[in-house]
Design a protein around this motif. Structure first.
Motif, short mmCIF file in Angstrom:
data_model
loop_
_atom_site.label_atom_id
_atom_site.label_comp_id
_atom_site.label_asym_id
_atom_site.label_seq_id
_atom_site.Cartn_x
_atom_site.Cartn_y
_atom_site.Cartn_z
N PHE A 340 0.86 -1.01 -0.22
CA PHE A 340 0.11 -0.17 0.10
C PHE A 340 1.32 1.44 -0.16
CE2 PHE A 340 -2.58 3.49 1.49
CZ PHE A 340 -3.77 3.06 0.94
N LEU A 341 1.89 1.19 1.02
CA LEU A 341 2.67 2.06 0.51
C LEU A 341 3.43 2.83 -0.24
CD1 LEU A 341 3.84 2.79 4.77
CD2 LEU A 341 2.29 3.69 3.77
N ALA A 342 3.67 1.40 -1.17
CA ALA A 342 4.62 1.71 -2.08
C ALA A 342 3.93 1.96 -3.29
CB ALA A 342 5.49 0.05 -3.22
N ASP A 343 2.76 2.10 -3.48
CA ASP A 343 1.43 2.62 -4.41
C ASP A 343 1.54 4.30 -3.72
OD1 ASP A 343 1.37 0.12 -5.36
OD2 ASP A 343 -1.03 -0.16 -4.84
N LEU A 344 1.68 4.53 -3.07
CA LEU A 344 1.03 5.90 -2.15
C LEU A 344 2.78 6.53 -2.58
CD1 LEU A 344 -0.50 6.89 -0.03
CD2 LEU A 344 0.93 6.55 1.59
N CYS A 345 4.00 5.80 -2.66
CA CYS A 345 5.40 6.57 -3.29
C CYS A 345 4.39 7.34 -4.09
CB CYS A 345 5.72 5.72 -3.25
SG CYS A 345 7.11 6.22 -1.23
N LYS A 346 3.89 6.17 -5.46
CA LYS A 346 3.97 6.10 -6.64
C LYS A 346 3.16 7.38 -6.88
CE LYS A 346 5.04 1.04 -7.66
NZ LYS A 346 4.97 -0.24 -8.39
N ASP A 347 2.09 7.26 -6.19
CA ASP A 347 0.98 8.52 -6.34
C ASP A 347 1.07 9.87 -6.04
OD1 ASP A 347 -0.53 6.35 -6.99
OD2 ASP A 347 -1.86 5.20 -5.71
N PHE A 348 1.43 10.24 -4.69
CA PHE A 348 2.15 11.18 -4.77
C PHE A 348 3.69 11.90 -4.63
CE2 PHE A 348 -1.81 9.32 -2.38
CZ PHE A 348 -2.50 11.10 -2.86
N GLU A 349 3.63 12.49 -5.39
CA GLU A 349 4.84 13.26 -5.86
C GLU A 349 5.60 13.47 -4.12
OE1 GLU A 349 8.54 15.28 -7.38
OE2 GLU A 349 6.57 14.09 -8.13
N GLN A 350 4.67 14.37 -3.04
CA GLN A 350 5.16 14.72 -1.97
C GLN A 350 4.91 13.38 -1.12
OE1 GLN A 350 1.96 17.86 -2.68
NE2 GLN A 350 3.50 19.15 -0.73
N ARG A 390 -2.51 21.11 9.89
CA ARG A 390 -3.41 20.34 8.97
C ARG A 390 -4.22 18.93 8.46
NH1 ARG A 390 -1.81 25.09 6.13
NH2 ARG A 390 -0.97 24.33 4.28
N ILE A 391 -2.99 18.07 8.04
CA ILE A 391 -3.13 16.52 7.77
C ILE A 391 -3.88 15.92 9.06
CG2 ILE A 391 -1.08 14.51 7.58
CD1 ILE A 391 0.00 16.14 5.44
N GLY A 392 -2.72 16.82 10.13
CA GLY A 392 -3.36 15.03 11.29
C GLY A 392 -4.70 15.95 12.15
N ALA A 393 -4.85 16.71 11.54
CA ALA A 393 -6.19 17.53 12.30
C ALA A 393 -7.67 16.91 11.10
CB ALA A 393 -6.83 18.86 12.17
N ALA A 394 -6.40 17.14 9.75
CA ALA A 394 -7.81 15.80 8.67
C ALA A 394 -8.29 14.43 9.15
CB ALA A 394 -7.65 16.53 7.29
N LEU A 395 -6.86 13.81 9.46
CA LEU A 395 -6.55 12.48 9.73
C LEU A 395 -7.99 11.91 11.40
CD1 LEU A 395 -3.19 11.65 9.71
CD2 LEU A 395 -4.98 10.90 8.40
N LYS A 396 -6.86 12.77 12.44
CA LYS A 396 -8.75 13.01 13.54
C LYS A 396 -10.30 12.86 13.11
CE LYS A 396 -4.83 14.70 16.04
NZ LYS A 396 -4.20 15.53 17.52
N ALA A 397 -10.16 14.17 11.74
CA ALA A 397 -11.38 13.94 11.76
C ALA A 397 -12.04 13.46 11.13
CB ALA A 397 -11.80 15.59 10.95
N ALA A 398 -10.96 12.71 10.61
CA ALA A 398 -11.90 11.29 9.86
C ALA A 398 -11.94 9.76 10.31
CB ALA A 398 -10.83 11.25 8.14
N GLY A 399 -11.44 9.84 11.85
CA GLY A 399 -11.80 9.44 12.48
C GLY A 399 -10.79 8.11 12.80
N VAL A 432 -6.48 11.69 2.96
CA VAL A 432 -6.75 12.53 3.92
C VAL A 432 -5.02 13.93 2.82
CG1 VAL A 432 -5.96 13.90 5.77
CG2 VAL A 432 -7.08 12.35 5.52
N LEU A 433 -4.33 12.19 2.42
CA LEU A 433 -3.10 13.13 1.40
C LEU A 433 -4.05 13.63 0.08
CD1 LEU A 433 -0.50 10.75 2.69
CD2 LEU A 433 -0.71 12.50 2.93
N SER A 434 -4.87 12.98 -0.34
CA SER A 434 -5.08 13.09 -1.57
C SER A 434 -6.00 15.08 -1.39
CB SER A 434 -5.83 12.25 -1.88
OG SER A 434 -6.57 13.05 -3.75
#
Length: 439
Positions: A340-350, A390-399, A432-434
């Motif tokens: 999953f994380l390997a795909d995340l590397c491919k999907d997100f430049e950041q 912001r990323i942390g807050a969004a993750l928490k808001a998503a449960g 959330v990263l998206s």
């Protein structure tokens, strides 16, 4: 009428400016979830502080705690106690073969304190070497050993601690082009520093087997055996800090098993009983234990090997066996998290790099994958840290309750997590990263 204080009104909080504390009020937990006073449920992807390896309110751990409380709630450490003796036996049998005695402490920081004390008394030397990217606890010696910014405000501290650069291929301090070069150059750097500091003055080298809060840095093949060889060459004690990485977190009972190396002292805490009652300790090699066979060891704690804590630790070993925790941790890490994380590397430049073992992973976020500039700088100010906040807050808001350190999202859920729950958490991170990185 009884007045109930606000949840944090009389609590002085660690690592916090007191007037800026806004603590979540947690009222319940079950398995891999916990719930706040407003009914919001969170998937615990941090295992609290990477200690809740068997999850919230595991029925067998709770039952073991209750049974021991009914039998004998406490007894001082000079007396023999069944729970204490049995847990020491289980830990010794699980540890590398030359480590056969256990000194119990209240947690990880004092475990490291006592390991250093043992090394100094055993060798007759004073200096201790530790990595810059490390955390070893917040007591006096432990915070001196710590390499990250948490040490700075506590200085001056133990002046006999010397820091060195450990391997970190993604951000190599040695201009290495691959893991093999990183390993060779990191070991050469360490040996040079040993020589320049005076090998005869160095008691110990302490290393987190897998660096925890400073990046989930998995050492390259050959590095830890190389450290072992340097310690043997110069008569230095090798201390493996497994406070965070031990007790199944990497898919083996102790993380050193992944690297084929035996330390002289191994420190533990956290996952030994999932923090149900505070407990830590040092597993001691026969050679070092012999130093104190006829010489008094000058140290101890009132609650060393507390029966309540040890009873939960004993049951933890039984749960690990019955629920096949180690194998399922390896499987989930290899077959779910890694791809999953390997795909995340491919999907997100950041997403600059992902790394880990078992259920112990980091997602390193960057501004640009070519420059590798971190999304937020090292030791960021509150303003600089805004993207991660912001990323942390969004993750928490998503449960999902994350563990965020510097420019990284760490993945360390309870080892009892199901495949479906694990995938749910990973998908939340992706969503959330998206939104945050592409929005």
């Amino acid at each position: 009428m009884t007045t109930v204080a606000a949840p944090t009104s009389h609590v002085f909080h660690s690592w916090s400016a007191q007037d800026h504390v806004d603590s979540l009020h947690v009222v319940a937990g079950q398995g891999v979830f916990f719930e706040d006073d407003k009914g919001q449920q969170y998937l615990d992807f941090a295992s609290q502080l990477v200690n809740l390896n068997l999850g919230h309110q595991h029925p067998r751990l709770v039952k073991a705690l209750q049974a021991q409380a009914e039998k004998l709630a406490t007894i001082q450490p000079a007396f023999a106690n069944d729970a204490r003796s049995e847990l020491a036996r289980l830990i010794s049998e699980a540890a590398p073969r030359s480590l056969n005695q256990v000194f119990f402490t209240n947690g990880g920081a004092d475990a490291n304190e006592h390991a250093v004390r043992m090394a100094r008394l055993h060798t007759g030397r004073r200096k201790v070497m530790s990595m810059y990217r490390s955390y070893h606890g917040a007591t006096t010696t432990a915070i001196s050993l710590t390499g990250d910014p948490r040490r700075w405000a506590n200085e001056p501290s133990d002046s006999s601690v010397v820091h060195f650069f450990g391997p970190y291929a993604y951000r190599s301090a040695f201009w290495a082009g691959c893991e093999k070069e990183e390993c060779e150059r990191a070991l050469a750097h360490l040996e040079a520093q040993i020589i320049l500091e005076g090998a005869a003055t160095i008691a110990a080298i302490i290393i987190e087997t897998v660096v925890g809060t400073n990046g989930i840095l998995v050492p390259p093949p050959g590095y830890l055996p190389g450290v072992r060889a340097l310690c043997d060459k110069y008569g230095i004690v090798y201390i493996a800090d497994e406070v965070m990485a031990g007790f199944g977190r990497t898919g083996t009972m102790f993380a050193v098993e992944n690297f084929g190396v035996e330390p002289d002292l191994l420190t533990f805490a956290k996952g030994v009983n999932s923090g149900y009652v505070p407990l830590g300790g040092v597993v001691i090699s026969d050679d070092i234990a012999a130093t104190f066979a006829h010489t008094v060891y000058p140290g101890g704690l009132t609650y060393s090997g507390h029966p309540l804590a040890c009873a939960v630790g004993v049951e933890t070993f039984a749960v690990f066996k019955d629920e096949d925790i180690l194998q399922r941790t390896q499987t989930l890490g290899q077959e779910v998290v890694a791809p999953f994380l390997a795909d995340l590397c491919k999907d997100f430049e950041q997403v600059g790099e992902v790394r880990g073992l078992g259920l112990f992973w980091a997602i390193e976020l960057v501004k640009d994958s070519r420059s590798r500039e971190a999304l937020v700088p090292f030791n960021p100010s509150a303003e600089e840290n805004a993207p991660m906040l912001r990323i942390g807050a969004a993750l928490k808001a998503a449960g999902l309750w994350p563990m965020i350190q510097q420019n990284r999202i760490h993945i360390a859920p309870p080892l009892i997590i199901s495949e479906a729950e694990l995938k749910r958490g990973l998908e939340i991170i992706k969503q959330v990263l998206s939104a945050e990185l592409r929005g």
